[in-house]
Design an enzyme around this catalytic site. Structure first.
Site, short mmCIF file in Angstrom:
data_model
loop_
_atom_site.label_atom_id
_atom_site.label_comp_id
_atom_site.label_asym_id
_atom_site.label_seq_id
_atom_site.Cartn_x
_atom_site.Cartn_y
_atom_site.Cartn_z
N GLY A 199 -4.92 -2.11 5.11
CA GLY A 199 -4.11 -3.25 4.66
C GLY A 199 -4.78 -4.60 4.90
N ARG A 200 -5.27 -4.80 6.11
CA ARG A 200 -5.85 -6.12 6.45
C ARG A 200 -7.25 -6.32 5.87
NH1 ARG A 200 -4.60 -2.92 10.47
NH2 ARG A 200 -6.18 -1.98 11.79
N HIS A 225 -4.74 -33.38 18.00
CA HIS A 225 -3.61 -34.19 18.44
C HIS A 225 -2.46 -33.31 18.93
CE1 HIS A 225 -5.50 -37.87 17.05
NE2 HIS A 225 -6.02 -37.08 16.11
N LYS A 269 9.74 -1.13 14.33
CA LYS A 269 10.31 -0.82 13.01
C LYS A 269 11.40 0.24 13.14
CE LYS A 269 6.07 -1.13 10.19
NZ LYS A 269 5.19 -0.33 9.33
N GLU A 316 10.50 -4.72 4.64
CA GLU A 316 10.62 -6.12 4.18
C GLU A 316 10.32 -6.23 2.69
OE1 GLU A 316 8.95 -5.03 6.81
OE2 GLU A 316 8.99 -6.47 8.47
N GLU A 338 -4.69 -6.94 14.94
CA GLU A 338 -4.15 -5.64 14.50
C GLU A 338 -5.26 -4.58 14.56
OE1 GLU A 338 -2.39 -4.49 10.42
OE2 GLU A 338 -0.65 -5.15 11.51
N LYS A 385 0.85 -1.20 0.00
CA LYS A 385 0.00 0.00 0.00
C LYS A 385 0.88 1.26 0.00
CE LYS A 385 -3.60 2.21 2.73
NZ LYS A 385 -4.53 2.12 3.85
#
Ligand code: F6P
Length: 547
Positions: free
Chosen positions: A268-269, A385, A513, A214, A354, A208
């Site tokens: 973003g999400r 399990h 960050k 990253e 978030e 965005k």
């Protein structure tokens, strides 16, 4: 008016008092005493069926929770979201992921401008582009068609499209492989680059902001790798971008024709419905993507217009509020009994945590009640399990959301009945538990000695009385997945409204960050900044190992 302190409102206090009674209820008895409980606490919307009857709820609880929703202006704030009011107050932005899946004829205004034509134009751009890739008309620098797509992005520019691509595996276009790279850990990119060939690979740089560390590092490394094989002029055949930052995209060297834009009113999400969904379009085709959007839209219409008392996201959200704020549950486990939804719990982690993992209210006052619980989980039956032991006999009560499809995409009928049986059995077991008497009867029948039986009883007793929801769908298809994701988006919205939180910013990810930038400089140069002795010690060890 949204109350400045939720915990001081009369209805919150009433719910607290009510919870003292609820703490003594037995879920088994609630069912025994009310044969109408299942029909009263189940509903259908957008092709999904929700059973929330295995929760500590009565008619009185529900009516108090609905009163709480009204007190918090849920309907008013929901309506403001749909019409494009700037409800993301900290960033002065509208919140309009719902407009991304609205039909062409709708009109949604942002700053006086109808945004639907812009949305449709980008969808058309995605359709045309995907058709060229699928038909082989789009060629790499040696004239061969594209065989591999590599999406480089992180957070919302990765988690949503990655999860949807995995979930839609049965709909994949066979000739195309879609890969995702998110982590700054070079192993992530290295692993994918080792699998693909530069002449037939298309990179999507999804960001965005087009500034995320990253993504930019991965994008530049992918570009360098590509330039070992192709030329600068070939970049336009192999790199496209999805971003709101046109200038940064062009500076990176991506042609403006290869930019798929979106807008600051898409969080973003919440962005998989925008151009960020391009890897999904490439993986399953444009028509399936429109079905995915239509499924989400069906849930939007339900959320916007159904009365609160029969509104699925509202009831799911309020049940969560009840468990979190009144029954003291600090985490929620999500268990999709659907292998293709293996990444769904991870997607919900970003969506819910978030959005609502906040300790201040919209007005800057502290939150004096619990906000977002920890969201975690894995697919069934695998989770059974591993950590289901803790769900059944641990000291915490952890509500579970079970999600399952009634029909599979495969023909292994026995597998599917075993899957369904396990899913339904787990919610039954969590609720019913197993008493000491039942354990004794079983052990006596097995011929165990009375003395051994007495030592075994506490270990083998299940307290039960553990709440859960079950969400059913006929089959996992693009439209049901769209509806499921929109259901959880709106559930998250409902809870954010009740907690008086701005669910649409994420300042909490910033501090780390900034500190990482300083530490990276120290690692790469002969400088040291002031830190605590632990951080300095770790940096020193890393520097020593690099020498
Ligand atoms: O981690 C914070 C965050 O801003 C997320 O909300 C977002 O989805 C992600 O980073 C990626 O941001 P961008 O798409 O700008 O690269």
């Amino acid at each position: 008016m949204n109350p400045t302190n939720l915990a001081n409102t009369a209805v919150f206090q009433k719910l607290k008092k009510h919870a003292e009674k609820a703490g003594k209820w037995s879920l088994k008895e609630l069912f025994r005493n009310d044969p109408g409980r299942f029909p009263a606490m189940t509903l259908t919307a957008g092709g999904l069926f929700l059973d929330f009857s295995k929760n500590f709820l009565t008619k009185e609880t529900l009516s108090l929770l609905l009163e709480l929703a009204k007190e918090c202006d849920l309907e008013k704030i929901r309506d403001r979201m749909f019409v494009g009011d700037k409800i993301n107050t900290a960033e002065h932005r509208a919140v309009l992921h719902t407009a991304l899946r609205a039909p062409r004829y709708e009109k949604v205004l942002v700053d006086g401008k109808n945004i639907i034509p812009d949305i449709q134009a980008v969808l058309d751009q995605m359709r045309r582009f995907s058709e060229k890739i699928h038909s082989g008309e789009w060629k790499g620098f040696t004239g061969k068609p594209i065989t591999d797509i590599v999406n480089i992005g992180i957070g919302g520019s990765d988690v949503g499209p990655r999860m949807v691509c995995q979930a839609m595996r049965p709909f994949h276009i066979k000739e195309l492989n879609v890969h995702f790279v998110a982590n700054v850990d070079g192993h992530d990119l290295d692993m994918v680059l080792n699998r693909v060939r530069p002449e037939t690979t298309l990179f999507i740089i999804a960001s965005k902001t087009f500034t995320t560390l990253e993504t930019m590092l991965n994008a530049h490394s992918a570009r360098s790798w590509f330039l070992n094989h192709g030329t600068i002029r070939d970049i336009q055949k192999h790199f496209v971008a999805i971003s709101t930052n046109r200038e940064a995209v062009e500076k990176f060297g991506i042609h403006h024709d290869n930019l798929f834009p979106f807008w600051d009113w898409v969080g973003g999400r919440y962005s998989v419905w925008s151009a960020i969904g391009l890897p999904v379009v490439l993986a399953i085709g444009y028509n399936h993507f429109t079905e995915f959007l239509a499924g989400a839209h069906a849930m939007d219409v339900h959320f916007r217009y159904a009365p609160l008392a029969s509104n699925m996201p509202v009831l799911l959200g309020l049940t969560g509020i009840w468990n979190r704020n009144f029954l003291g549950c600090t985490s929620v486990s999500v268990a999709p009994y659907l292998q293709d939804l293996v990444s769904f719990p991870r997607y919900l982690q970003q969506l819910e945590m978030e959005s609502n993992g906040k300790q201040v209210q919209k007005n800057g006052e502290p939150v004096t009640y619990g906000s977002c619980p920890v969201i975690w989980g894995n697919v069934g039956t695998n989770g059974q399990h591993a950590y289901f032991q803790l769900l059944h006999q641990g000291t915490e009560i952890i509500p579970v959301d079970f999600i399952v499809a009634l029909s599979p995409h495969h023909t292994l009928a026995k597998h599917h009945s075993a899957l369904l049986a396990n899913c339904f059995a787990q919610s039954e077991a969590l609720m019913k538990g197993k008493t000491a008497d039942q354990v004794r009867t079983d052990l006596e029948a097995s011929g165990m000695s009375p003395q051994e039986i007495e030592t075994q009883i506490p270990q083998r007793t299940f307290p039960g009385n553990r709440p859960s929801n079950t969400i059913l769908m006929n089959v996992l298809r693009p439209e049901t997945l769209g509806a499921l994701m929109a259901l959880y988006e709106h559930k998250t919205f409902v809870q954010g409204v009740i907690w008086n939180i701005n669910s649409f910013d994420q300042w909490g990810v910033e501090l780390g960050k900034v500190l990482a930038q300083t530490i990276q400089k120290e690692l790469e140069n002969n400088i040291s900044e002031e830190h605590d002795s632990s951080t300095s010690g770790l940096i020193a060890l890393a520097k020593a190992s690099r020498k």
